[in-house]
Design a protein around this motif. Structure first.
Motif, PDB file in Angstrom:
ATOM      1  N   CYS A  62      15.648  -6.947  -6.672  1.00 56.32           N
ATOM      2  CA  CYS A  62      14.401  -6.379  -6.145  1.00 56.32           C
ATOM      3  C   CYS A  62      13.909  -5.233  -7.036  1.00 56.32           C
ATOM      4  CB  CYS A  62      14.608  -5.876  -4.722  1.00 56.32           C
ATOM      5  SG  CYS A  62      13.113  -5.184  -3.991  1.00 56.32           S
ATOM      6  N   ALA A  63      12.618  -5.274  -7.361  1.00 54.56           N
ATOM      7  CA  ALA A  63      12.031  -4.293  -8.273  1.00 54.56           C
ATOM      8  C   ALA A  63      11.892  -2.907  -7.650  1.00 54.56           C
ATOM      9  CB  ALA A  63      10.669  -4.787  -8.745  1.00 54.56           C
ATOM     10  N   ASN A  64      12.090  -2.832  -6.352  1.00 57.38           N
ATOM     11  CA  ASN A  64      12.065  -1.523  -5.687  1.00 57.38           C
ATOM     12  C   ASN A  64      13.391  -0.810  -5.989  1.00 57.38           C
ATOM     13  OD1 ASN A  64      12.109   0.640  -3.963  1.00 57.38           O
ATOM     14  ND2 ASN A  64      11.586  -0.545  -2.118  1.00 57.38           N
ATOM     15  N   ASP A  65      13.329   0.272  -6.734  1.00 51.63           N
ATOM     16  CA  ASP A  65      14.551   0.955  -7.172  1.00 51.63           C
ATOM     17  C   ASP A  65      15.381   1.536  -6.036  1.00 51.63           C
ATOM     18  OD1 ASP A  65      14.566   0.420  -9.841  1.00 51.63           O
ATOM     19  OD2 ASP A  65      13.311   2.137 -10.373  1.00 51.63           O
ATOM     20  N   THR A  66      14.785   1.701  -4.871  1.00 52.38           N
ATOM     21  CA  THR A  66      15.568   2.196  -3.742  1.00 52.38           C
ATOM     22  C   THR A  66      16.169   1.033  -2.947  1.00 52.38           C
ATOM     23  OG1 THR A  66      13.684   2.221  -2.231  1.00 52.38           O
ATOM     24  CG2 THR A  66      14.074   4.219  -3.519  1.00 52.38           C
ATOM     25  N   ASN A  87       5.357  -3.502  -0.376  1.00 50.61           N
ATOM     26  CA  ASN A  87       4.387  -2.507   0.078  1.00 50.61           C
ATOM     27  C   ASN A  87       4.909  -1.090  -0.064  1.00 50.61           C
ATOM     28  OD1 ASN A  87       2.408  -4.298   0.624  1.00 50.61           O
ATOM     29  ND2 ASN A  87       2.884  -4.491   2.795  1.00 50.61           N
ATOM     30  N   ARG A  88       6.212  -0.925   0.226  1.00 48.25           N
ATOM     31  CA  ARG A  88       6.822   0.398   0.077  1.00 48.25           C
ATOM     32  C   ARG A  88       6.746   0.857  -1.373  1.00 48.25           C
ATOM     33  NH1 ARG A  88      11.255  -0.564   3.470  1.00 48.25           N
ATOM     34  NH2 ARG A  88      12.673  -0.809   1.741  1.00 48.25           N
ATOM     35  N   ALA A  89       7.076  -0.066  -2.297  1.00 50.22           N
ATOM     36  CA  ALA A  89       7.065   0.265  -3.719  1.00 50.22           C
ATOM     37  C   ALA A  89       5.655   0.615  -4.167  1.00 50.22           C
ATOM     38  CB  ALA A  89       7.611  -0.910  -4.524  1.00 50.22           C
ATOM     39  N   LYS A  90       4.693  -0.136  -3.673  1.00 50.97           N
ATOM     40  CA  LYS A  90       3.297   0.117  -4.051  1.00 50.97           C
ATOM     41  C   LYS A  90       2.841   1.469  -3.517  1.00 50.97           C
ATOM     42  CE  LYS A  90       1.627  -4.568  -4.390  1.00 50.97           C
ATOM     43  NZ  LYS A  90       1.144  -5.617  -3.511  1.00 50.97           N
ATOM     44  N   ALA A  91       3.216   1.754  -2.263  1.00 49.81           N
ATOM     45  CA  ALA A  91       2.821   3.019  -1.653  1.00 49.81           C
ATOM     46  C   ALA A  91       3.435   4.191  -2.418  1.00 49.81           C
ATOM     47  CB  ALA A  91       3.260   3.050  -0.188  1.00 49.81           C
ATOM     48  N   ALA A  92       4.696   4.031  -2.844  1.00 50.26           N
ATOM     49  CA  ALA A  92       5.380   5.093  -3.587  1.00 50.26           C
ATOM     50  C   ALA A  92       4.681   5.335  -4.926  1.00 50.26           C
ATOM     51  CB  ALA A  92       6.843   4.720  -3.810  1.00 50.26           C
TER      52      ALA A  92
END
Ligand SMILES: [Zn+2]
Length: 199
Positions: A152-156, A180-185
């Motif tokens: 997953c590209a979301n680092d968290t 969506n979380r990654a985009k929002a961040a």
């Protein structure tokens, strides 16, 4: 000669379930957390997945938990290495190979003129469980689409997943939450940096 395959009684795990299991070791607020805390958790999960029979699954102990975690982490390392196009840790490869040599193996049962394809179980329910976990992942790596494994590209998040989308461009384990979380961040980060550096 009739060949029968007993569909009512198999122990296969599908790839998605196996990857879910790999993600039981995950990131939470940047820290690694292990969702497998007690031996009964993996035991019950394998029973729920139909890999083990409830009455034959036995009681799992702390060493079983240690083993199942080690196999999970070894499989994770192999998948990560494939995604990152690097050489996997040789110890992880050895763990996976040991696991593949155990567990359920196909077995012919001959009864008169009927040949049934049955199976023989490993030495213990834990052997069967770890082998069933490795099988769909190794099968996909060997003869499926290994290029479809993703982190997953979301680092968290960094969850492992399989991209079955038609375009093969999935970047997040789950578009609705992680994407969506990654985009929002990113959006917040850009807002902080100001419009000059936003792109
Ligand atoms: Zn994710």
């Amino acid at each position: 000669m009739l060949i029968q395959h007993p569909h009512d009684h198999e122990h296969d795990l599908d790839l998605e379930a196996a990857l879910d299991f790999l993600n039981t070791r995950e990131l939470e607020h940047g820290q690694v957390v292990d969702r497998l805390e007690r031996p009964a958790q993996p035991r019950d999960w394998f029973v729920g997945q139909g890999v083990l029979h409830e009455e034959a699954a036995g009681t799992w102990t702390d060493p079983d938990l240690v083993r199942i975690r080690a196999v999970r982490d070894a499989l994770h390392e192999v998948v990560d290495a494939v995604v990152q196009e690097r050489r996997p840790d040789p110890e992880a490869v050895e763990v996976v190979n040991d696991v593949l040599a155990q567990g359920v193996v196909p077995h012919l049962d001959c009864d008169g003129t009927t040949v049934r394809i049955g199976h023989r179980h490993g030495a213990s329910p834990v052997d069967d469980a770890v082998a069933s976990l490795a099988a769909p992942i190794v099968h996909e790596l060997a003869s499926g689409r290994p290029d479809r494994f993703r982190i997953c590209a979301n680092d968290t998040c960094r969850w492992t997943f399989f991209d079955a989308s038609p375009t093969a461009r999935r970047r997040w384990c789950d578009m609705k939450t992680c994407g969506n979380r990654a985009k929002a961040a990113r959006h917040r980060q850009r807002a902080k940096q100001g419009p000059a550096t936003a792109s």
